[in-house]
Design a protein around this motif. Structure first.
Motif, PDB file in Angstrom:
ATOM      1  N   GLU A  67       0.811  -1.220   0.000  1.00 43.44           N
ATOM      2  CA  GLU A  67       0.000   0.000   0.000  1.00 43.44           C
ATOM      3  C   GLU A  67       0.845   1.272   0.000  1.00 43.44           C
ATOM      4  OE1 GLU A  67      -3.253  -0.055  -0.266  1.00 43.44           O
ATOM      5  OE2 GLU A  67      -3.360  -2.253  -0.207  1.00 43.44           O
ATOM      6  N   HIS A  69       2.878   4.284  -1.328  1.00 40.11           N
ATOM      7  CA  HIS A  69       2.950   5.032  -2.579  1.00 40.11           C
ATOM      8  C   HIS A  69       4.289   5.741  -2.745  1.00 40.11           C
ATOM      9  CE1 HIS A  69      -1.265   4.991  -4.275  1.00 40.11           C
ATOM     10  NE2 HIS A  69      -1.391   4.321  -3.133  1.00 40.11           N
ATOM     11  N   SER A  81      -0.153   7.783   7.959  1.00 43.62           N
ATOM     12  CA  SER A  81      -1.547   8.202   8.119  1.00 43.62           C
ATOM     13  C   SER A  81      -2.037   9.055   6.963  1.00 43.62           C
ATOM     14  CB  SER A  81      -1.714   8.969   9.430  1.00 43.62           C
ATOM     15  OG  SER A  81      -0.878  10.115   9.453  1.00 43.62           O
ATOM     16  N   THR A  83      -3.082  10.057   2.991  1.00 41.45           N
ATOM     17  CA  THR A  83      -3.892   9.395   1.969  1.00 41.45           C
ATOM     18  C   THR A  83      -3.417   9.859   0.594  1.00 41.45           C
ATOM     19  OG1 THR A  83      -5.782   9.400   3.481  1.00 41.45           O
ATOM     20  CG2 THR A  83      -6.228   8.925   1.161  1.00 41.45           C
ATOM     21  N   PRO A  84      -2.661   9.051  -0.139  1.00 41.21           N
ATOM     22  CA  PRO A  84      -2.212   7.701   0.186  1.00 41.21           C
ATOM     23  C   PRO A  84      -0.991   7.725   1.126  1.00 41.21           C
ATOM     24  CG  PRO A  84      -1.394   8.314  -1.949  1.00 41.21           C
ATOM     25  CD  PRO A  84      -2.242   9.463  -1.492  1.00 41.21           C
ATOM     26  N   PRO A  85      -0.701   6.620   1.820  1.00 42.16           N
ATOM     27  CA  PRO A  85       0.449   6.592   2.732  1.00 42.16           C
ATOM     28  C   PRO A  85       1.776   6.606   1.981  1.00 42.16           C
ATOM     29  CG  PRO A  85      -0.572   4.432   2.596  1.00 42.16           C
ATOM     30  CD  PRO A  85      -1.467   5.365   1.843  1.00 42.16           C
TER      31      PRO A  85
END
Length: 333
Positions: A67, A69, A81, A83-85
């Protein structure tokens, strides 16, 4: 029975391999069997535990890295934390390796010198008290070292920092722009103090095992005390000193609370060792784990996996060095 009959008698038959194994099993005592089973089980259990740790870290790390990025290996940020991590270990890996190298460069020569002093130079009435103090230093908890570093070491580092900036600041590595000396150099010095008792104790025990005949032979040839140490003691104890150094390095790589107490963390790689900031794997995990989300903890576990791999590589390299130099250590002489 005369000589001719003895010569004509058939030679005794040798037992087969299966018979030898059965005889060996029959001759083995129950206590030996129990000890063999416990020893073998302990070795297998250790491998299982290591495999379980590696499997757990790998699985949780995969969940986080999939997940991410940013580039996990080169990103100069830790924001799980967002968005995106976006997070990476570039600063953490740099800080861990640099602080450990500083600690080893300082601690290993001093530890070997102390071990040689205790075994070959110190009077008998001083050996016991000095060895006792070193043993006490090895038992001091990490948080106590951290508090001492924050309250005593950091305030008294400004003089050293100013001297390094005056005479070696032109290198860029020791330039200082002022500010609190909560930098990688301070962390490295604190780690050196922490690993010094470990390396000293192991090296001292290794030097005490040097065969007395080696030293007496060197003295009989007219060698001085230093020449005896250089030609007989150090070659014999080389493998042991390497092992002791790797034990100390293992503690330096994974030290948590002392580093977290002394260092002012940030996610920048500073060219100067005197600039405040930086970070290490263990310090980052300790400072962020309690407030991290489930995904953030997976990201911290991913960084822990990298530290796990670095530790395995260091220990593997140490074993390879010891195996290469075993024939020169003097143990087989």
């Amino acid at each position: 029975m005369d000589t001719q009959q003895i010569a004509d008698s058939p030679p005794p038959t040798q037992p087969s391999a299966a018979e030898q194994k059965r005889a060996a099993r029959g001759a083995t005592r129950p206590g030996d069997r129990i000890f063999l089973g416990l020893s073998r089980g302990s070795g297998i259990l250790l491998l299982v535990i290591m495999a379980a740790i590696a499997g757990f870290l790998t699985y949780r790390a995969f969940l986080a890295i999939s997940e991410d990025h940013g580039n996990f290996l080169t990103t100069f940020a830790w924001n799980t934390s967002a968005t995106p991590p976006v997070f990476g270990i570039a600063v953490l890996a740099f800080g861990t390796i640099v602080s450990s190298i500083i600690a080893m460069v300082i601690a290993v020569p001093i530890a070997v010198a102390i071990a040689l002093f205790l075994t070959h130079y110190a009077p008998r009435r001083l050996r016991g008290p000095i060895a006792y103090v070193i043993d006490l230093l090895a038992a001091v908890p990490s948080i106590v070292y951290g508090l001492w570093g924050a309250l005593v070491l950091v305030p008294n580092m400004t003089g050293l920092y100013g001297w390094l900036d005056d005479y070696l600041g032109w290198t860029g590595i020791f330039s200082w722009q002022g500010g609190a000396p909560r930098s990688m150099l301070t962390v490295g010095i604190l780690l050196a103090i922490m690993i010094l008792p470990i390396i000293t104790n192991v090296s001292r025990e290794v030097f005490r095992q040097v065969p007395q005949m080696h030293e007496e032979a060197a003295l009989a040839l007219g060698a001085t005390r230093w020449e005896v140490i250089r030609m007989a003691v150090l070659p014999f104890g080389r493998s042991g000193v390497i092992s002791a150094s790797m034990l100390g390095l293992g503690r330096a790589l994974g030290e948590t609370m002392a580093v977290a107490t002394v260092l002012s963390p940030d996610f920048l790689i500073h060219t100067s060792l005197l600039d405040p900031g930086g970070g290490t794997f263990a310090q980052n995990i300790a400072s962020k784990f309690s407030e991290a989300s489930e995904f953030g903890r997976d990201a911290l576990i991913a960084s822990g996996l990298v530290l796990f791999v670095i530790t395995l590589l260091v220990n593997g390299a140490a074993r390879a060095i010891i195996a290469r130099r075993k024939e020169y250590s003097g143990a087989n002489a």
